[in-house]
Design an enzyme around this catalytic site. Sequence first.
Site, PDB file in Angstrom:
ATOM      1  N   ASP A   4      25.089  53.354  44.817  1.00 16.50           N
ATOM      2  CA  ASP A   4      25.315  53.778  46.199  1.00 16.50           C
ATOM      3  C   ASP A   4      23.955  54.236  46.704  1.00 16.50           C
ATOM      4  O   ASP A   4      23.578  55.401  46.582  1.00 16.50           O
ATOM      5  CB  ASP A   4      26.347  54.905  46.240  1.00 16.50           C
ATOM      6  CG  ASP A   4      26.690  55.337  47.649  1.00 16.50           C
ATOM      7  OD1 ASP A   4      26.177  54.734  48.615  1.00 16.50           O
ATOM      8  OD2 ASP A   4      27.459  56.299  47.792  1.00 16.50           O
ATOM      9  N   CYS A  57      25.847  52.392  53.324  1.00 18.69           N
ATOM     10  CA  CYS A  57      26.615  52.640  54.550  1.00 18.69           C
ATOM     11  C   CYS A  57      25.725  52.277  55.737  1.00 18.69           C
ATOM     12  O   CYS A  57      25.704  52.962  56.750  1.00 18.69           O
ATOM     13  CB  CYS A  57      27.107  54.084  54.608  1.00 18.69           C
ATOM     14  SG  CYS A  57      25.792  55.312  54.631  1.00 18.69           S
TER      15      CYS A  57
END
Length: 130
Positions: A4, A57
């Site tokens: 991530d 993101c």
Amino acid sequence: MLVDAPCSGSGTWRRRPEDAWRLKADEVERLHKLQLAILGRAAALVKPGGRLVYVTCSMLTGENEKTADAFEAAHQDFRPVAVGDALGNPAFSDAAREHLARFAKGHRLRLSPATSGTDGFFAALYERAG
């Protein structure tokens, strides 16, 4: 292994639009280099037959596709795995499988407020040859 990666957070700009004004062009390049370094370190930890998932993101190509392309060029021992193959996991509901399959393109998945009604999100899935 899940990476991530640190990113611009541009996928959350619909909730925090002021962040768009703070992002500088050189920051995207800095993040791209950092993401590649992190992916390289993570790749070294993946055993043969193991999987590596790169996620951000972000909605920016410079953090998503550009980083995935560079990783693929530098790590020939990792093969792309179609997102659809991973959706066979029983942890996904039928509705989740159907929804995610609509947005997957091969081994990459891109969600956005415009297409999926979610925050912006990118994922690329790989498996180490073994």
